[in-house]
Write a protein that holds these residues in place. Structure first.
Motif, short mmCIF file in Angstrom:
data_model
loop_
_atom_site.label_atom_id
_atom_site.label_comp_id
_atom_site.label_asym_id
_atom_site.label_seq_id
_atom_site.Cartn_x
_atom_site.Cartn_y
_atom_site.Cartn_z
N LEU A 1 0.73 -1.08 -0.16
CA LEU A 1 0.20 -0.09 0.17
C LEU A 1 0.82 1.53 0.21
O LEU A 1 0.54 2.07 -0.16
N SER A 2 2.00 0.82 0.58
CA SER A 2 3.05 2.58 0.38
C SER A 2 4.11 1.90 -0.20
O SER A 2 5.00 0.35 0.30
N PRO A 3 4.34 2.64 -0.86
CA PRO A 3 6.18 2.37 -1.77
C PRO A 3 6.98 2.90 -1.27
O PRO A 3 7.91 1.96 -1.00
N ASN A 4 6.91 3.18 0.37
CA ASN A 4 8.17 3.92 1.70
C ASN A 4 8.50 2.66 2.79
O ASN A 4 8.77 2.66 3.29
N ILE A 5 7.51 1.38 2.44
CA ILE A 5 7.47 0.13 3.76
C ILE A 5 7.85 -0.82 2.34
O ILE A 5 8.42 -1.39 1.27
N SER A 6 9.30 -1.48 3.05
CA SER A 6 10.23 -1.97 3.03
C SER A 6 10.63 -4.36 2.87
O SER A 6 9.77 -4.46 3.82
N ILE A 7 8.56 -4.44 1.90
CA ILE A 7 8.31 -5.71 2.30
C ILE A 7 9.44 -6.69 1.95
O ILE A 7 9.44 -7.55 3.47
N LEU A 8 10.63 -6.29 1.35
CA LEU A 8 11.50 -7.91 1.82
C LEU A 8 12.68 -7.48 3.47
O LEU A 8 12.52 -8.25 3.33
N GLY A 9 12.20 -6.70 4.10
CA GLY A 9 13.32 -6.13 4.85
C GLY A 9 11.91 -6.68 6.11
O GLY A 9 12.98 -7.64 6.71
N HIS A 10 10.45 -6.60 5.38
CA HIS A 10 9.77 -7.37 6.67
C HIS A 10 10.04 -8.42 6.84
O HIS A 10 9.81 -8.92 7.67
N LEU A 11 10.05 -8.92 5.39
CA LEU A 11 10.47 -10.82 4.70
C LEU A 11 11.09 -11.15 5.50
O LEU A 11 10.91 -12.38 6.23
N GLY A 12 12.61 -10.51 4.93
CA GLY A 12 13.36 -11.09 5.70
C GLY A 12 13.85 -11.60 7.46
O GLY A 12 14.42 -12.11 8.03
N GLY A 13 13.50 -10.15 8.06
CA GLY A 13 13.44 -10.41 9.93
C GLY A 13 12.65 -11.59 10.40
O GLY A 13 12.64 -11.80 11.37
N LEU A 14 11.45 -11.43 9.32
CA LEU A 14 10.21 -12.10 9.78
C LEU A 14 10.31 -13.68 9.90
O LEU A 14 10.91 -14.86 10.75
N VAL A 15 11.46 -14.37 8.35
CA VAL A 15 12.29 -15.40 8.59
C VAL A 15 12.99 -15.63 8.68
O VAL A 15 12.95 -17.03 10.05
N PHE A 16 14.17 -14.75 9.26
CA PHE A 16 15.63 -14.23 10.08
C PHE A 16 15.30 -14.93 11.51
O PHE A 16 15.25 -16.05 12.41
N GLY A 17 14.09 -14.08 11.69
CA GLY A 17 13.44 -14.28 13.23
C GLY A 17 12.70 -15.52 14.22
O GLY A 17 12.75 -15.84 14.52
N THR A 18 11.63 -15.92 13.18
CA THR A 18 11.68 -17.19 13.21
C THR A 18 12.11 -18.54 13.17
O THR A 18 11.91 -19.48 13.90
N LEU A 19 13.46 -18.58 12.27
CA LEU A 19 14.24 -19.45 11.64
C LEU A 19 15.04 -19.48 13.42
O LEU A 19 15.17 -20.79 14.47
N THR A 20 15.08 -18.56 13.93
CA THR A 20 16.00 -17.94 15.34
C THR A 20 15.22 -18.28 16.56
O THR A 20 16.29 -19.50 17.03
N ALA A 21 13.70 -18.32 16.42
CA ALA A 21 13.30 -18.88 17.94
C ALA A 21 13.21 -20.12 17.43
O ALA A 21 12.70 -20.77 18.49
N TYR A 22 13.35 -20.70 16.54
CA TYR A 22 12.87 -22.06 16.50
C TYR A 22 14.34 -22.79 17.14
O TYR A 22 14.05 -24.11 18.09
N LEU A 23 15.24 -22.30 16.61
CA LEU A 23 16.43 -22.83 16.75
C LEU A 23 16.56 -22.68 19.08
O LEU A 23 17.46 -23.68 19.38
N PHE A 24 16.00 -22.36 19.15
CA PHE A 24 16.13 -21.43 20.27
C PHE A 24 15.21 -22.46 20.96
O PHE A 24 15.45 -22.96 22.69
N SER A 25 14.32 -22.65 20.53
CA SER A 25 13.01 -23.40 21.50
C SER A 25 13.24 -24.93 20.96
O SER A 25 13.29 -25.99 22.19
N LYS A 26 14.98 -25.85 20.79
CA LYS A 26 14.94 -26.94 20.10
C LYS A 26 16.01 -26.91 20.85
O LYS A 26 16.87 -28.55 21.04
N TYR A 27 16.86 -26.51 21.18
CA TYR A 27 18.12 -26.25 21.75
C TYR A 27 18.66 -25.66 23.13
O TYR A 27 18.36 -24.37 23.07
#
Length: 230
Positions: free
Chosen positions: A204-230
């Protein structure tokens, strides 16, 4: 929130759930995993309790730094060029892959990000501890920068864009909530809907970085998952 000790382990979500609290199934210490939710309608007390809570050091520090940096950049705007992320200048200023999280453009940007970070971050930090949330946030920010950098392969305009904001880290915290709920067997549908709605704002806005949000979501989810397992 109650004045109980922080739960520094993802395993907290493996304990019995009832309507009002987490409860240690061993019952040896009934307060250890207890979360007492305040009744709605007392915003002032809730805010003060958050602000005075010593168990959310990272969330408080990150929020304070972002606010201070924001006002500094209002006075000295050129400083942001040395801390905001750009796919080209990152070769000269590699630290911007992380420091971009402290840079915000405009009052609405800083207000919305800090409100979200403070209230979501505070609750997560009480559950998993300060060092875990710090690592998740920083890795999420790094992931957001990497995703933004990949944008230059299909959009040459990315060479001229400077990106800033704590959004990548915040999306990483969204992913953390998802992992916590999933590990406990709590319905993740509301969280998924929230994530989708927030991601859709990028269209909806050209000033919002979709890739930045998506990258944060992917890396954050994977990191949290690793913490939950180890």
């Amino acid at each position: 929130m109650s004045d109980l000790q922080p739960i520094n382990d993802f395993d907290a979500y493996k304990h019995d759930w009832n309507k009002d609290s987490f409860t240690d199934s061993s019952n040896k210490d009934p307060n250890r995993f207890s979360f007492n939710y305040e009744k709605p309608g007392n915003f002032k007390n809730t805010f003060l309790n958050h602000f005075s809570n010593s168990n959310i050091i990272f969330t408080q520090s990150m929020t304070a730094i972002c606010v201070v940096v924001f006002f500094i950049t209002l006075i000295f705007p050129r400083i942001s060029y040395y801390f905001a992320y750009n796919p080209v200048t990152v070769m000269v200023y590699p630290w911007t892959m992380i420091t971009s999280a402290f840079i915000h453009y405009g009052f609405m940007h800083i207000i919305f990000n800090m409100i979200t970070l403070y209230y979501i971050g505070a609750e997560i930090e009480k559950i998993i501890g300060s060092w875990r949330i710090a690592i998740i946030f920083l890795i999420s920010t790094l992931g957001g920068s990497l995703f933004i950098g990949s944008g230059i392969f299909y959009n040459s305009a990315a060479f001229f864009v400077y990106t800033g904001g704590a959004s990548s880290g915040i999306f990483g915290l969204f992913g953390t909530i998802y992992v916590l709920q999933k590990s406990k067997g709590i319905s993740t549908t509301p969280m998924i809907v929230l994530i989708i709605l927030n991601l859709s704002l990028g269209f909806l806005s050209p000033n919002i970085s979709i890739l930045g949000h998506l990258g944060g979501l992917v890396f954050g989810t994977l990191t949290a998952y690793l913490f939950s397992k180890y």
